[in-house]
Design a protein around this motif. Structure first.
Motif, mmCIF file in Angstrom:
data_model
loop_
_atom_site.group_PDB
_atom_site.id
_atom_site.type_symbol
_atom_site.label_atom_id
_atom_site.label_comp_id
_atom_site.label_asym_id
_atom_site.label_seq_id
_atom_site.Cartn_x
_atom_site.Cartn_y
_atom_site.Cartn_z
ATOM 1 N N SER A 11 0.821 -1.196 0.000
ATOM 2 C CA SER A 11 0.000 0.000 0.000
ATOM 3 C C SER A 11 0.863 1.256 0.000
ATOM 4 O O SER A 11 0.590 2.209 -0.712
ATOM 5 C CB SER A 11 -0.929 -0.010 1.222
ATOM 6 N N ALA A 12 1.936 1.235 0.798
ATOM 7 C CA ALA A 12 2.824 2.393 0.835
ATOM 8 C C ALA A 12 3.440 2.638 -0.525
ATOM 9 O O ALA A 12 3.620 3.772 -0.956
ATOM 10 C CB ALA A 12 3.916 2.165 1.884
ATOM 11 N N GLY A 13 3.751 1.558 -1.239
ATOM 12 C CA GLY A 13 4.331 1.715 -2.561
ATOM 13 C C GLY A 13 3.371 2.380 -3.528
ATOM 14 O O GLY A 13 3.751 3.230 -4.323
ATOM 15 N N TYR A 14 2.093 2.011 -3.435
ATOM 16 C CA TYR A 14 1.111 2.590 -4.336
ATOM 17 C C TYR A 14 0.867 4.076 -4.074
ATOM 18 O O TYR A 14 0.577 4.820 -4.988
ATOM 19 C CB TYR A 14 -0.236 1.864 -4.181
ATOM 20 N N HIS A 15 1.008 4.504 -2.834
ATOM 21 C CA HIS A 15 0.528 5.837 -2.494
ATOM 22 C C HIS A 15 1.616 6.836 -2.155
ATOM 23 O O HIS A 15 1.320 7.919 -1.692
ATOM 24 C CB HIS A 15 -0.450 5.735 -1.302
ATOM 25 N N HIS A 16 2.888 6.462 -2.371
ATOM 26 C CA HIS A 16 3.907 7.462 -2.054
ATOM 27 C C HIS A 16 3.858 8.603 -3.061
ATOM 28 O O HIS A 16 3.215 8.509 -4.102
ATOM 29 C CB HIS A 16 5.302 6.829 -1.962
ATOM 30 N N GLY A 17 4.536 9.695 -2.753
ATOM 31 C CA GLY A 17 4.330 10.965 -3.429
ATOM 32 C C GLY A 17 4.459 10.981 -4.934
ATOM 33 O O GLY A 17 3.648 11.587 -5.606
ATOM 34 N N ASP A 18 5.460 10.336 -5.491
ATOM 35 C CA ASP A 18 5.687 10.451 -6.929
ATOM 36 C C ASP A 18 6.076 9.095 -7.482
ATOM 37 O O ASP A 18 7.249 8.796 -7.680
ATOM 38 C CB ASP A 18 6.777 11.483 -7.203
ATOM 39 N N LEU A 19 5.102 8.269 -7.728
ATOM 40 C CA LEU A 19 5.350 6.915 -8.196
ATOM 41 C C LEU A 19 6.042 6.916 -9.548
ATOM 42 O O LEU A 19 6.975 6.142 -9.788
ATOM 43 C CB LEU A 19 4.030 6.134 -8.277
ATOM 44 N N LYS A 20 5.612 7.802 -10.445
ATOM 45 C CA LYS A 20 6.204 7.824 -11.780
ATOM 46 C C LYS A 20 7.699 8.127 -11.697
ATOM 47 O O LYS A 20 8.516 7.451 -12.333
ATOM 48 C CB LYS A 20 5.500 8.873 -12.652
ATOM 49 N N ARG A 21 8.071 9.129 -10.915
ATOM 50 C CA ARG A 21 9.484 9.468 -10.773
ATOM 51 C C ARG A 21 10.259 8.327 -10.129
ATOM 52 O O ARG A 21 11.393 8.022 -10.519
ATOM 53 C CB ARG A 21 9.623 10.751 -9.947
ATOM 54 N N ALA A 22 9.646 7.681 -9.150
ATOM 55 C CA ALA A 22 10.306 6.556 -8.482
ATOM 56 C C ALA A 22 10.560 5.421 -9.465
ATOM 57 O O ALA A 22 11.611 4.773 -9.425
ATOM 58 C CB ALA A 22 9.461 6.067 -7.318
ATOM 59 N N LEU A 23 9.618 5.174 -10.348
ATOM 60 C CA LEU A 23 9.779 4.116 -11.344
ATOM 61 C C LEU A 23 10.866 4.476 -12.358
ATOM 62 O O LEU A 23 11.654 3.616 -12.767
ATOM 63 C CB LEU A 23 8.450 3.862 -12.053
ATOM 64 N N VAL A 24 10.912 5.736 -12.766
ATOM 65 C CA VAL A 24 11.956 6.170 -13.700
ATOM 66 C C VAL A 24 13.330 6.042 -13.045
ATOM 67 O O VAL A 24 14.284 5.542 -13.663
ATOM 68 C CB VAL A 24 11.699 7.614 -14.175
ATOM 69 N N ASP A 25 13.438 6.460 -11.793
ATOM 70 C CA ASP A 25 14.715 6.366 -11.084
ATOM 71 C C ASP A 25 15.137 4.911 -10.917
ATOM 72 O O ASP A 25 16.308 4.559 -11.118
ATOM 73 C CB ASP A 25 14.623 7.044 -9.719
ATOM 74 N N ALA A 26 14.186 4.060 -10.550
ATOM 75 C CA ALA A 26 14.490 2.631 -10.405
ATOM 76 C C ALA A 26 14.851 2.026 -11.751
ATOM 77 O O ALA A 26 15.781 1.211 -11.853
ATOM 78 C CB ALA A 26 13.298 1.899 -9.794
#
Length: 204
Positions: A11-26
């Protein structure tokens, strides 16, 4: 009723502030470790600590994620070029800084650099944001060339720009592909870049 730890993390993964940016960084981290061919949305989701379905909220497929990574890469390339040329006092020093920034960026981000300049994004209408950001670094190079050739016409500036780009891009690709040995430290690469930029056809 107690929530299971696994569900809490999900759930925390789904709702953190900027999922798109986190995915790009990962995705960028996975890209540098494995290369574009072995990168998968599932692997990127795992690296970002989110569910396997999470990437599809922002990216239709793997190429869409790679395009976002490449867009971030071109922004970083322009920033590196700007940083290494900003204190120049002459047009030739400015050009040398631009070339140094280009080569240093490639050295620091080899797989990203390959992705940015590879054939994957040839269908331009699908990647308008990428093409817009990519044009920034080329515009910086063209402006630098024009400053070194006052009074030159567009055709001469374009020719000189292609020659300058060919030199720094070719040197960058040889470095990234391990075809030339310039040393392993950043200082070694900067010295190599300086040697190359002294050969630029627009130096004054």
């Amino acid at each position: 009723m107690t929530t299971k730890p696994g569900k809490t993390r999900k759930s925390a993964g789904y709702h953190h502030g900027d999922l798109k940016r986190a995915l790009v960084d990962a995705g960028r981290r996975v890209l540098e470790e494995q290369g574009a061919d072995k990168l998968s949305l599932r692997g990127v989701a795992r690296a970002a600590g989110v569910s396997q379905a999470a990437p599809y909220h922002h990216f239709a497929d793997k190429d869409a994620l790679l395009a976002a990574i490449a867009t971030q890469g071109f922004a970083g390339l322009a920033a590196e070029m700007a940083a290494r040329s900003q204190h120049a006092t002459t047009s030739s020093e400015h050009m040398a800084g631009l070339g140094e920034g280009y080569i240093v960026f490639a050295f620091r981000n080899p797989e990203l650099f390959r992705l940015m300049h590879g054939p994957r994004f040839e269908v331009g209408e699908r990647y308008t944001d990428l093409l817009t950001v990519a044009s920034e670094s080329y515009g910086m190079l063209r402006d630098g060339v024009a400053a070194c050739l006052p009074g030159a016409g567009d055709a001469d500036i374009d020719s000189a720009c292609k020659a300058a780009w060919s030199l720094v891009h070719g040197a960058s690709m040889l470095l990234v592909d391990g075809r030339i040995d310039v040393g392993r430290t950043l200082g070694d690469v900067v010295a190599f870049a300086n040697d190359m930029t002294r050969q630029l056809p627009v130096s004054l």
